[in-house]
Scaffold this motif. Structure first.
Motif, short mmCIF file in Angstrom:
data_model
loop_
_atom_site.label_atom_id
_atom_site.label_comp_id
_atom_site.label_asym_id
_atom_site.label_seq_id
_atom_site.Cartn_x
_atom_site.Cartn_y
_atom_site.Cartn_z
N VAL A 1 33.24 0.21 -17.60
CA VAL A 1 33.47 1.54 -18.15
C VAL A 1 34.12 2.42 -17.10
O VAL A 1 33.99 2.18 -15.89
CB VAL A 1 32.16 2.17 -18.66
CG1 VAL A 1 31.50 1.28 -19.70
CG2 VAL A 1 31.20 2.44 -17.51
N SER A 2 34.78 3.48 -17.58
CA SER A 2 35.45 4.40 -16.66
C SER A 2 35.22 5.85 -17.03
O SER A 2 35.80 6.74 -16.42
CB SER A 2 36.95 4.12 -16.62
OG SER A 2 37.52 4.25 -17.93
N SER A 3 34.37 6.12 -18.02
CA SER A 3 34.08 7.50 -18.42
C SER A 3 32.63 7.61 -18.82
O SER A 3 31.98 6.60 -19.16
CB SER A 3 34.98 7.94 -19.58
OG SER A 3 34.62 7.24 -20.76
N TYR B 1 30.81 10.60 -13.10
CA TYR B 1 30.31 10.51 -14.47
C TYR B 1 29.37 11.70 -14.68
O TYR B 1 28.23 11.69 -14.24
CB TYR B 1 29.60 9.17 -14.69
CG TYR B 1 30.52 7.98 -14.56
CD1 TYR B 1 31.00 7.30 -15.68
CD2 TYR B 1 30.95 7.55 -13.30
CE1 TYR B 1 31.87 6.22 -15.56
CE2 TYR B 1 31.82 6.46 -13.17
CZ TYR B 1 32.27 5.81 -14.31
OH TYR B 1 33.14 4.74 -14.18
N GLN B 2 29.89 12.73 -15.31
CA GLN B 2 29.18 14.00 -15.45
C GLN B 2 28.35 14.01 -16.72
O GLN B 2 28.89 13.98 -17.84
CB GLN B 2 30.19 15.15 -15.47
CG GLN B 2 29.58 16.51 -15.71
CD GLN B 2 28.79 17.00 -14.51
OE1 GLN B 2 29.35 17.18 -13.43
NE2 GLN B 2 27.49 17.23 -14.68
N GLY C 1 24.00 15.16 -12.91
CA GLY C 1 23.68 16.16 -13.91
C GLY C 1 24.34 17.48 -13.60
O GLY C 1 25.37 17.56 -12.91
N GLU C 2 23.69 18.55 -14.07
CA GLU C 2 24.26 19.89 -13.95
C GLU C 2 23.59 20.72 -12.86
O GLU C 2 23.68 21.94 -12.86
CB GLU C 2 24.13 20.62 -15.30
CG GLU C 2 24.89 19.91 -16.41
CD GLU C 2 24.61 20.52 -17.78
OE1 GLU C 2 25.57 20.85 -18.49
OE2 GLU C 2 23.41 20.65 -18.15
N TRP D 1 21.50 15.58 -8.71
CA TRP D 1 21.84 16.88 -9.26
C TRP D 1 21.26 17.04 -10.67
O TRP D 1 21.95 17.42 -11.62
CB TRP D 1 23.36 17.09 -9.25
CG TRP D 1 23.95 17.00 -7.89
CD1 TRP D 1 24.00 17.98 -6.94
CD2 TRP D 1 24.55 15.84 -7.29
NE1 TRP D 1 24.59 17.50 -5.79
CE2 TRP D 1 24.95 16.18 -5.97
CE3 TRP D 1 24.79 14.54 -7.73
CZ2 TRP D 1 25.56 15.30 -5.13
CZ3 TRP D 1 25.40 13.65 -6.88
CH2 TRP D 1 25.79 14.03 -5.59
N VAL D 2 19.96 16.73 -10.76
CA VAL D 2 19.24 16.81 -12.04
C VAL D 2 17.97 17.63 -11.85
O VAL D 2 17.51 17.87 -10.74
CB VAL D 2 18.90 15.41 -12.59
CG1 VAL D 2 20.16 14.67 -13.00
CG2 VAL D 2 18.10 14.59 -11.57
#
Length: 461
Positions: free
Chosen positions: A54-56, A83-84, A114-115, A141-142
């Motif tokens: 996968v790439s996205s 991968y956001q 994450g955000e 980043w979660v």
């Protein structure tokens, strides 16, 4: 074990001098810290069975949904990229036998995030299936955990390999359980991972590195934990903590630096049975380096623990703590029994000074020079025949106290014996060349071969 050397050229006073230096010596660290370590990470074997690349992030989420629907047994390979995760999405693994790994093998090249710690993404991975593998990626980043393994769902044999986990709102790896339910996570492995807070401190006190409840037979090895610190009066949890009636944990060959607390088995009456803690370098800033609480039968051996702002480097506590073995540890503070604990304590040295180590303030707890109090002073412990660098123990007549086994390797060209090649060494060499230092004698306290910069067997003057 002799260090591997590569050729490097220094130019001084118009003359080209070829000086062998240690290959792979970042930051000019001391030979004791950078000798060619025998600890070597072996990449995971190539995947077998079904794979998808996968790439996205949408492809990644689709692949996980398909794996869950098809009963698992799928390897998902991620191409380099970010991968956001957004909108509360996370990677929920309900099927068994699912692997997520970076295709390139470079964990810095694949970022699943994450955000932020105050954002809406709770986890990167929530794992209910067994035989899950996460490898060769960076996550974080979660708001809660980088990985939560659901022991209450009998998620056994997870493997977290070569993963950087950064900036989580709570514990970085969480192994959860349901109180009163004996179902648990067994035989997990966390290896070659980096856990860190990028700001040098965490967002709150309720944080930790690996925090495991009712987990059995887990191993945490060859990992690095940095800056797991609370900004509040309350302490952060340990860098590595197994409790709530966990058992048989092995914690070894880890570096813990600038953390409130180091390694813990048990907490209060919520204990741990058996297990071993060995060959770790632990630097804590507010509390104990290694703590055993209601932890019968634990073994704590050949660790080096440097403790700031607390009176004990190693503690064993409470009457349920019986039969523990604490031996051959090198500490800067006391090893203390508290609250009725009992065990055997032998072969330790508890008054190490900061200048005994290459850079204690930076967490480098390799010996900077041989110390008579430490070198060849420990009794042999069966099965612990290598040090924290995976080098043979003993190097001399008997094992050394602590995690680091001293050897007499040297860094050629390190003429002031400070463990690095720097301008000072050039100045000393210039003095030799100018005849201001006696021929045939090494400068300062460097071993004589260090002044043989051209490797011809004679001191260079």
């Amino acid at each position: 074990m002799k260090a591997h050397r590569a050729a490097s050229a220094w130019i001084l006073a118009g003359a080209m001098l070829t000086i062998p230096i240690l290959s792979g010596a970042p930051g000019g660290r001391h030979i004791q810290a950078v000798r060619s370590s025998l600890c070597h990470r072996e990449p995971l074997p190539p995947p077998s069975g079904d794979t998808v690349t996968v790439s996205s992030v949408s492809q990644l989420l689709d692949a996980i949904s398909q794996a869950n629907a098809d009963g698992g047994n799928l390897t998902i390979l991620l191409q380099d990229g970010t991968y956001q995760l957004t909108g509360g999405n996370f990677l929920h693994l309900t099927a068994s036998g699912v692997t997520i790994r970076g295709l390139s093998g470079n964990r810095d090249g694949v970022v699943i995030r994450g955000e932020g710690m105050a954002g809406g993404v709770p986890h990167v991975c929530l794992v209910a299936g067994s035989d899950f593998t996460l490898a060769d990626v960076t996550i974080g980043w979660v708001a809660y955990h980088g990985v939560q393994v659901q022991g209450e769902q009998d998620a056994d044999r997870p493997r977290i390999h070569n993963v950087r986990i950064v900036d989580t709102g709570e514990q970085m790896i969480k192994v959860s359980f349901a109180s009163g339910n004996p179902t648990a996570s067994d035989d997990g492995v966390v290896e070659w991972c980096l856990f860190e807070y990028s700001a040098g401190i965490g967002p709150q006190y309720y944080i930790g590195g690996v925090d495991a409840h009712q987990a059995h037979g887990w191993v945490v090895r060859h990992c690095e934990f940095r800056h797991i610190r609370s900004p509040e009066a309350d302490l952060a949890e340990h860098a590595v903590h197994f409790w709530s009636f966990s058992s048989g944990t092995e914690v070894h060959h880890n570096l813990i630096f600038d953390c409130d607390r180091g390694i813990g088995f048990g907490l209060g009456s919520s204990g741990h049975s058996g297990g071993r803690i060995y060959n770790n370098a632990v630097h804590t800033t507010r509390d104990v380096g290694i703590g055993l609480e209601s932890a019968p039968g634990a073994e704590v051996s050949h660790n080096t623990v440097f403790t700031l702002d607390y009176s004990n480097s190693i503690e064993y506590r409470f009457g349920a703590t019986t039969g523990v073995q604490i031996g051959n540890n090198l500490t800067s503070q006391a090893i203390a029994a508290r609250d009725g604990a009992s065990g055997t304590v032998s072969g330790n040295f508890t008054a190490a000074q900061s200048d005994w180590f290459l850079d204690a303030a930076a967490g480098d707890l390799h010996l900077v020079a041989p110390r008579a109090e430490v070198v060849d002073q420990a009794p042999a412990i069966p099965g612990l025949m290598e040090d924290m660098d995976c080098e043979s123990r003993p190097q001399g007549a008997a094992p050394d106290i602590g995690a680091d086994e001293w050897s007499e390797d040297f860094l050629a060209g390190d003429l002031d014996n400070d463990g690095r090649l720097a301008a000072t060494d050039l100045a000393i060499l210039a003095q030799h060349l100018a005849g201001h230092l006696p021929a045939g004698t090494p400068p300062f306290d460097a071993p004589a071969p260090a002044a043989d910069v051209d490797g011809d067997g004679a001191t260079d003057a």
